[in-house]
Design an enzyme around this catalytic site. Structure first.
Site, PDB file in Angstrom:
ATOM      1  N   ALA A 301      44.283 -35.714 -76.169  1.00  0.00           N
ATOM      2  CA  ALA A 301      43.823 -34.329 -75.955  1.00  0.00           C
ATOM      3  C   ALA A 301      42.362 -34.287 -75.483  1.00  0.00           C
ATOM      4  CB  ALA A 301      43.956 -33.545 -77.255  1.00  0.00           C
ATOM      5  N   PRO A 302      42.029 -33.331 -74.611  1.00  0.00           N
ATOM      6  CA  PRO A 302      42.859 -32.230 -74.100  1.00  0.00           C
ATOM      7  C   PRO A 302      43.752 -32.601 -72.912  1.00  0.00           C
ATOM      8  CG  PRO A 302      40.626 -32.023 -73.262  1.00  0.00           C
ATOM      9  CD  PRO A 302      40.608 -33.229 -74.161  1.00  0.00           C
ATOM     10  N   GLY A 303      43.708 -33.846 -72.480  1.00  0.00           N
ATOM     11  CA  GLY A 303      44.661 -34.263 -71.458  1.00  0.00           C
ATOM     12  C   GLY A 303      44.058 -34.566 -70.098  1.00  0.00           C
ATOM     13  N   LYS A 305      42.717 -37.316 -68.982  1.00  0.00           N
ATOM     14  CA  LYS A 305      43.197 -38.610 -68.463  1.00  0.00           C
ATOM     15  C   LYS A 305      44.714 -38.621 -68.415  1.00  0.00           C
ATOM     16  CE  LYS A 305      39.044 -40.912 -70.073  1.00  0.00           C
ATOM     17  NZ  LYS A 305      38.521 -39.806 -70.892  1.00  0.00           N
ATOM     18  N   ASP A 323      48.133 -37.130 -80.111  1.00  0.00           N
ATOM     19  CA  ASP A 323      46.857 -36.727 -80.713  1.00  0.00           C
ATOM     20  C   ASP A 323      47.162 -36.214 -82.123  1.00  0.00           C
ATOM     21  OD1 ASP A 323      43.943 -36.345 -79.039  1.00  0.00           O
ATOM     22  OD2 ASP A 323      44.050 -35.552 -81.064  1.00  0.00           O
ATOM     23  N   CYS A 418      33.149 -42.647 -74.477  1.00  0.00           N
ATOM     24  CA  CYS A 418      32.032 -42.049 -73.749  1.00  0.00           C
ATOM     25  C   CYS A 418      30.747 -42.285 -74.545  1.00  0.00           C
ATOM     26  CB  CYS A 418      32.253 -40.568 -73.470  1.00  0.00           C
ATOM     27  SG  CYS A 418      32.585 -39.599 -74.923  1.00  0.00           S
TER      28      CYS A 418
HETATM   29  N1  SAM Z   1      41.643 -38.751 -73.523  1.00  0.00           N
HETATM   30  C1  SAM Z   1      41.185 -37.402 -73.674  1.00  0.00           C
HETATM   31  C2  SAM Z   1      40.951 -36.799 -72.312  1.00  0.00           C
HETATM   32  O1  SAM Z   1      40.673 -37.529 -71.356  1.00  0.00           O
HETATM   33  O2  SAM Z   1      41.030 -35.575 -72.187  1.00  0.00           O
HETATM   34  C3  SAM Z   1      39.950 -37.330 -74.550  1.00  0.00           C
HETATM   35  C4  SAM Z   1      40.137 -37.966 -75.883  1.00  0.00           C
HETATM   36  S1  SAM Z   1      38.791 -37.757 -76.973  1.00  0.00           S
HETATM   37  C5  SAM Z   1      37.688 -38.938 -76.421  1.00  0.00           C
HETATM   38  C6  SAM Z   1      39.375 -38.494 -78.427  1.00  0.00           C
HETATM   39  C7  SAM Z   1      40.592 -37.857 -79.017  1.00  0.00           C
HETATM   40  O3  SAM Z   1      40.994 -38.677 -80.108  1.00  0.00           O
HETATM   41  C8  SAM Z   1      40.414 -36.469 -79.600  1.00  0.00           C
HETATM   42  O4  SAM Z   1      41.295 -35.575 -78.974  1.00  0.00           O
HETATM   43  C9  SAM Z   1      40.788 -36.604 -81.068  1.00  0.00           C
HETATM   44  O5  SAM Z   1      41.529 -35.511 -81.545  1.00  0.00           O
HETATM   45  C10 SAM Z   1      41.643 -37.857 -81.036  1.00  0.00           C
HETATM   46  N2  SAM Z   1      41.702 -38.604 -82.299  1.00  0.00           N
HETATM   47  C11 SAM Z   1      40.848 -38.635 -83.338  1.00  0.00           C
HETATM   48  N3  SAM Z   1      41.305 -39.452 -84.298  1.00  0.00           N
HETATM   49  C12 SAM Z   1      42.480 -39.954 -83.850  1.00  0.00           C
HETATM   50  C13 SAM Z   1      43.443 -40.847 -84.389  1.00  0.00           C
HETATM   51  N4  SAM Z   1      43.270 -41.377 -85.596  1.00  0.00           N
HETATM   52  N5  SAM Z   1      44.545 -41.119 -83.669  1.00  0.00           N
HETATM   53  C14 SAM Z   1      44.716 -40.582 -82.452  1.00  0.00           C
HETATM   54  N6  SAM Z   1      43.825 -39.726 -81.874  1.00  0.00           N
HETATM   55  C15 SAM Z   1      42.722 -39.424 -82.577  1.00  0.00           C
END
Ligand code: SAM
Length: 466
Positions: A301-303, A305, A323, A418
């Site tokens: 999330a939010p999607g 990638k 997520d 990031c």
């Molecule tokens: N890949 C996304 C994008 O490009 O839009 C951004 C992802 S963001 C860096 C990290 C994500 O990891 C967040 O949406 C968060 O909710 C999720 N997250 C946090 N802890 C997590 C876990 N234990 N397992 C899976 N996802 C997790």
């Protein structure tokens, strides 16, 4: 190789424009007066800053809510946002200026906020005449129950008006002698970065973090092509620029220079583009998902990638987007729907590691300290604590372990963040590989804002050899 990953949830605020309301004569009812005051950008900024001091919501969310119910012209909205973000970003330097004139006397929060707003306009905003900034601030104090302090606020701000040139020189010196105050960042983070990059490059990074972020749109090839998008933007009044070449395909990402509220544009509503920093594409271009693949996006999330991967897969294959909360999944669904993505299965249930691994490619875009996207998250620098990096490492290693068990032998995995911190990037991947002899790191890439001109990111490309 390394990365840059902006979480993809960029804080791009867009608001519909409305006409300003008719101004009532003053002294009607207090409620009406409040409605009237709420339509002033400085009043709204002060209210958001007071809210920020009082509770746990992000400043961006408070501002978005406040502006959603306000009737401001686009220019006033821009001013309000600039005041809020500027004061939050610059709070150390602003507080230093206030403390110089009020030694040993802490100000009540409401007074401090008005002084910050006044000083920010005097020293950081070119387009507001300094005298107007002072008058507006003093009048706002009177309107908001701070009549007794209005004279004091006036005296401090007018004192600075008489010393603008000297104070500007002091502020410039401060950036060299006390960068944590001069550039308004926490001491521990500045010390950490100086140890790694030295004073000059750290100064560039601190300066980068204080500049307003650019808005980028990624072309969605599932719905359109670059020629049609550009034609449509011409009709909609969107001014854009091509992005300079980088580790992402050419003519995929445009910098938006000026535009009406994006959410109101047919090109946005029809899913012809997605707002994301070019750096966020690196993780996907390193993973190289193919049509027909079975792919896992473990932190989706939010999607941003996920939807780019779906485009690379031409919507063919299976893309499991995991997520952790329903709210986060809703964002993935909304974005997939808008962008015409049909191969994605959003889920909150982590794929099980029992039986034969099924995934050809896995993206682990891990939760991280976000130090590479600080200019997009105004509060981040004041919230982040050194111990959190250690806590995040535990989560990041757990996620990599979990993904490792799900990847087919011969499959590819990308770990991305990031963050700019080696503990979350190179060092973490080295630790993972040393504990997983059946994995090899094929390369790492890092994007550093002050060198690459985009958000910070780190990407490691891994493969399972057995
Ligand atoms: N890949 C996304 C994008 O490009 O839009 C951004 C992802 S963001 C860096 C990290 C994500 O990891 C967040 O949406 C968060 O909710 C999720 N997250 C946090 N802890 C997590 C876990 N234990 N397992 C899976 N996802 C997790």
């Amino acid at each position: 190789m390394a990365t840059l990953n902006f979480a993809g949830s960029g804080q791009f605020f867009e608001f519909c424009s409305h006409k300003k309301i008719v101004i009532f004569p003053s002294r009607v009812h207090y409620a009406l007066l409040n409605v009237f005051n709420d339509q002033k950008p400085r009043e709204i900024a002060a209210r958001v800053l007071r809210g920020r001091a009082a509770q746990t919501e992000f400043t961006e969310d408070l501002l978005e809510k406040a502006l959603a119910s306000a009737r401001l012209s686009p220019a006033d909205r821009g001013l309000c946002q600039e005041l809020v973000y500027g004061v939050v970003r610059g709070q150390s330097a602003l507080n230093w200026l206030i403390a110089r004139k009020t030694p040993g006397r802490e100000q009540p929060p409401d007074v401090q906020i008005l002084l910050q707003l006044g000083l920010y306009q005097i020293f950081w905003l070119d387009r507001i005449p300094p005298h107007a900034a002072v008058n507006e601030t003093v009048e706002m104090a009177k309107r908001n129950g701070l009549e007794p302090q209005a004279g004091f606020i006036n005296a401090i701000l007018r004192g600075y008006l008489r010393e603008v040139v000297e104070t500007r020189a002091l502020l410039a010196d401060l950036q060299a002698t006390q960068p944590a105050i001069g550039y308004s960042h926490p001491e521990w983070l500045v010390a950490k970065w100086r140890q790694r990059w030295g004073p000059e490059r750290t100064g560039k990074l601190l300066e980068w973090n204080n500049t307003p972020p650019r808005t980028y749109a990624r072309l969605n090839r599932l719905k359109t092509d670059a020629v049609k998008l550009i034609e449509q933007w011409r009709e909609e009044g969107v001014a854009y620029d091509f992005t300079k070449a980088g580790p992402w395909p050419e003519n995929q990402v445009f910098e938006l220079k000026a535009h009406p509220p994006l959410a109101s544009l047919p090109s946005f509503q029809n899913g012809w583009f997605y707002l994301q920093d070019p750096s966020t594409l690196l993780a996907v271009t390193q993973l190289r998902p193919q049509p027909g693949d079975t792919v896992l996006d473990l932190c989706a999330a939010p999607g941003g990638k996920t939807t780019y991967m779906a485009q690379m897969m031409n919507n063919q294959g299976r893309l499991v987007a995991h997520d952790v909360t329903e709210d986060r999944l809703r964002l993935i669904r909304e974005n997939c729907q808008r962008l015409g993505v049909t191969c994605v299965q959003p889920t909150m249930i982590p794929p099980a590691s029992t039986g034969t691994p099924v995934f050809d490619r896995i993206l682990v875009d891990a939760p991280c300290s976000n130090t590479g996207v600080m200019r997009r998250r105004v509060d981040l620098r004041w919230r982040i604590q050194p111990f959190e990096i250690t806590r995040l490492r535990t989560t990041q290693l757990t996620l990599l372990d979990r993904a490792a068990a799900l990847l087919k032998p011969g499959g590819f995995m990308v770990y991305s963040t990031c963050s700019l911190e080696p503990e979350e990037n190179h060092e973490l991947v080295a630790q993972f590989v040393s504990g997983h002899k059946n994995f090899q790191c094929l390369g790492e890439q890092a994007l550093v804002p002050f060198q690459d001109g985009v958000d910070g990111a780190y990407v490691a490309r891994l493969t399972r050899v057995a």
